[in-house]
Scaffold this active site. Structure first.
Site, PDB file in Angstrom:
ATOM      1  N   LYS A 128      38.334  48.047  33.598  1.00  0.00           N
ATOM      2  CA  LYS A 128      37.732  48.238  34.928  1.00  0.00           C
ATOM      3  C   LYS A 128      37.719  49.712  35.363  1.00  0.00           C
ATOM      4  O   LYS A 128      36.848  50.121  36.116  1.00  0.00           O
ATOM      5  CB  LYS A 128      38.475  47.405  35.970  1.00  0.00           C
ATOM      6  CG  LYS A 128      38.122  45.930  35.928  1.00  0.00           C
ATOM      7  CD  LYS A 128      38.804  45.182  37.051  1.00  0.00           C
ATOM      8  CE  LYS A 128      38.245  43.777  37.158  1.00  0.00           C
ATOM      9  NZ  LYS A 128      38.770  43.035  38.301  1.00  0.00           N
ATOM     10  N   ASP A 173      34.667  42.054  43.557  1.00  0.00           N
ATOM     11  CA  ASP A 173      35.945  41.350  43.800  1.00  0.00           C
ATOM     12  C   ASP A 173      36.277  41.284  45.293  1.00  0.00           C
ATOM     13  O   ASP A 173      36.749  40.245  45.783  1.00  0.00           O
ATOM     14  CB  ASP A 173      37.108  42.058  43.077  1.00  0.00           C
ATOM     15  CG  ASP A 173      37.144  41.735  41.594  1.00  0.00           C
ATOM     16  OD1 ASP A 173      36.669  40.653  41.205  1.00  0.00           O
ATOM     17  OD2 ASP A 173      37.654  42.569  40.824  1.00  0.00           O
ATOM     18  N   GLY A 192      52.251  42.775  45.385  1.00  0.00           N
ATOM     19  CA  GLY A 192      51.691  43.483  44.230  1.00  0.00           C
ATOM     20  C   GLY A 192      50.764  44.602  44.659  1.00  0.00           C
ATOM     21  O   GLY A 192      50.230  44.587  45.792  1.00  0.00           O
TER      22      GLY A 192
HETATM   23  P1  NAP Z   1      47.648  44.363  37.494  1.00  0.00           P
HETATM   24  O1  NAP Z   1      46.724  45.491  37.778  1.00  0.00           O
HETATM   25  O2  NAP Z   1      48.437  44.342  36.242  1.00  0.00           O
HETATM   26  O3  NAP Z   1      48.671  44.290  38.754  1.00  0.00           O
HETATM   27  C1  NAP Z   1      49.707  43.365  38.804  1.00  0.00           C
HETATM   28  C2  NAP Z   1      50.661  43.694  39.970  1.00  0.00           C
HETATM   29  O4  NAP Z   1      51.666  42.684  39.995  1.00  0.00           O
HETATM   30  C3  NAP Z   1      51.380  45.038  39.816  1.00  0.00           C
HETATM   31  O5  NAP Z   1      51.575  45.610  41.094  1.00  0.00           O
HETATM   32  C4  NAP Z   1      52.740  44.610  39.230  1.00  0.00           C
HETATM   33  O6  NAP Z   1      53.799  45.464  39.576  1.00  0.00           O
HETATM   34  C5  NAP Z   1      52.956  43.289  39.946  1.00  0.00           C
HETATM   35  N1  NAP Z   1      53.892  42.457  39.209  1.00  0.00           N
HETATM   36  C6  NAP Z   1      53.823  42.104  37.910  1.00  0.00           C
HETATM   37  N2  NAP Z   1      54.896  41.325  37.603  1.00  0.00           N
HETATM   38  C7  NAP Z   1      55.640  41.216  38.733  1.00  0.00           C
HETATM   39  C8  NAP Z   1      56.860  40.553  39.048  1.00  0.00           C
HETATM   40  N3  NAP Z   1      57.533  39.862  38.125  1.00  0.00           N
HETATM   41  N4  NAP Z   1      57.314  40.628  40.323  1.00  0.00           N
HETATM   42  C9  NAP Z   1      56.644  41.334  41.258  1.00  0.00           C
HETATM   43  N5  NAP Z   1      55.499  42.002  41.011  1.00  0.00           N
HETATM   44  C10 NAP Z   1      54.999  41.928  39.765  1.00  0.00           C
HETATM   45  O7  NAP Z   1      46.873  42.987  37.518  1.00  0.00           O
HETATM   46  P2  NAP Z   1      45.606  42.601  38.454  1.00  0.00           P
HETATM   47  O8  NAP Z   1      44.363  42.931  37.780  1.00  0.00           O
HETATM   48  O9  NAP Z   1      45.856  43.154  39.815  1.00  0.00           O
HETATM   49  O10 NAP Z   1      45.700  40.985  38.463  1.00  0.00           O
HETATM   50  C11 NAP Z   1      46.781  40.358  39.104  1.00  0.00           C
HETATM   51  C12 NAP Z   1      46.563  38.843  39.183  1.00  0.00           C
HETATM   52  O11 NAP Z   1      45.419  38.555  39.978  1.00  0.00           O
HETATM   53  C13 NAP Z   1      46.331  38.165  37.840  1.00  0.00           C
HETATM   54  O12 NAP Z   1      47.013  36.930  37.859  1.00  0.00           O
HETATM   55  C14 NAP Z   1      44.836  37.953  37.801  1.00  0.00           C
HETATM   56  O13 NAP Z   1      44.447  36.836  37.021  1.00  0.00           O
HETATM   57  C15 NAP Z   1      44.562  37.672  39.279  1.00  0.00           C
HETATM   58  N6  NAP Z   1      43.168  37.978  39.658  1.00  0.00           N
HETATM   59  C16 NAP Z   1      42.401  36.953  40.135  1.00  0.00           C
HETATM   60  C17 NAP Z   1      41.101  37.207  40.525  1.00  0.00           C
HETATM   61  C18 NAP Z   1      40.254  36.080  41.064  1.00  0.00           C
HETATM   62  O14 NAP Z   1      39.022  36.216  41.104  1.00  0.00           O
HETATM   63  N7  NAP Z   1      40.848  34.995  41.508  1.00  0.00           N
HETATM   64  C19 NAP Z   1      40.556  38.505  40.429  1.00  0.00           C
HETATM   65  C20 NAP Z   1      41.378  39.533  39.944  1.00  0.00           C
HETATM   66  C21 NAP Z   1      42.695  39.254  39.552  1.00  0.00           C
HETATM   67  P3  NAP Z   1      54.505  46.456  38.525  1.00  0.00           P
HETATM   68  O15 NAP Z   1      53.705  47.707  38.590  1.00  0.00           O
HETATM   69  O16 NAP Z   1      55.880  46.568  39.040  1.00  0.00           O
HETATM   70  O17 NAP Z   1      54.408  45.782  37.167  1.00  0.00           O
END
Ligand code: NAP
Length: 284
Positions: free
Chosen positions: A70, A106, A132
């Protein structure tokens, strides 16, 4: 009649439901086309360039982009939409007037589906807590700021750079956002005083996602209060542990499937000019 060659860039993407959504959208809109998966390894920038050349040449009419590309595609675009610029991520690519445009659906996908959780209530100046601070949190923050929310971003580390950068980027975009954004640590002692003020909790961490992370990001010792609604961006499983725990305290909850379909259909509209209602897409 145009045959729409569409697809998704990401890695890994074999489990993606996007082909199902877009095939249903093509059918519903009465268009001919197909939606293919293009797995491109995280460091394969040449692979990205080769695929984008096919959009430039008209061989492909549109691409979606997901993790880990992205941000990687941004320097390869001729222009970014305002939304993609401020969020700092592209999830939709289209060729317009011979220029490769990077957009992001998004945030509006989330905003539209959030209404299904909250109804049409006036929510300006109310408080939301985002769990997050990754890519999805940036889109959710943008969507909520645009509709007047005050936002606290909770992260598992006290001084997380990602959350600070997110807040700084949005403040740079609009100085008025400074008063609307703050960050705290995702732990019971920090969250507890905030709970009575919240109208919305949004989980943007992957914790609770099928076959990835078991459990819930919510601190074990912290009870929910029933004044807020909970939106979990995860859609597999359809009810995360976090949603189940919140529902026990009678919080209204919603998973991220509506956002997923919503953002997909907004991309579809950018490529084809056709609006397909979210209700027309049924996933098996
Ligand atoms: P990302 O960029 O990797 O961000 C994940 C965030 O979660 C980071 O801030 C990370 O913090 C935090 N995190 C990870 N493990 C954690 C834990 N054990 N406890 C607390 N915080 C934690 O991922 P993303 O792209 O934002 O996606 C995140 C989620 O959203 C995924 O499940 C994805 O499938 C979902 N999503 C859904 C949609 C939809 O259309 N429904 C769209 C986009 C994303 P750290 O930096 O500390 O690791």
């Amino acid at each position: 009649m145009t045959f729409y060659n569409l697809g998704l860039i990401g890695y890994p993407i074999s489990a993606s439901v996007s082909p199902q959504i877009h095939s249903a959208a093509l059918k519903e809109a009465g268009l001919k086309g197909e939606y293919k998966l293009y797995p491109i390894a995280p460091d394969d920038i040449q692979g990205l360039k080769d695929l984008l050349a096919k959009v430039r040449s008209g061989e492909l009419q549109g691409l979606n982009v997901t993790i880990p590309h992205k941000q990687n595609v941004i320097p390869l675009m001729d222009e970014l939409s305002d939304t993609a610029k401020i969020i700092g991520a592209v999830n939709t690519i289209v060729l317009k007037d011979s220029k490769l445009i990077g957009d992001n659906t998004d945030a509006p996908g989330f905003s539209n589906d959030l209404q299904n959780l909250l109804g049409q209530k006036e929510l300006r100046n109310q408080n939301a807590l985002i769990l997050g601070s990754g890519g999805a949190a940036r889109a959710v923050t943008y969507a909520l700021l645009n509709t007047g929310w005050h936002i606290t971003i909770a992260t598992r580390h006290a001084d997380i750079k990602q959350a600070k950068t997110l807040i700084k980027d949005y403040e740079t975009h609009n100085a008025q956002y400074a008063a609307k954004l703050s960050n705290i640590e995702l732990k019971a002692e920090s969250l507890s005083p905030h709970l009575p003020t919240l109208s919305l909790i949004v989980n943007t961490t992957p914790v609770g996602m099928k076959s990835h992370h078991a459990g819930t990001p919510w601190p074990k010792t912290l009870p929910f209060l029933d004044n807020a609604a909970l939106y979990d961006l995860i859609y597999t499983p359809t009810k995360t542990q976090l949603m189940k725990d919140a529902a026990q305290t009678k919080l209204p909850t919603r998973n991220g499937l509506g956002m997923l379909i919503g953002q997909a259909l907004l991309s579809f509209e950018i490529w084809t000019g056709k609006k397909v209602p979210v209700e027309k897409i049924a996933l098996e």
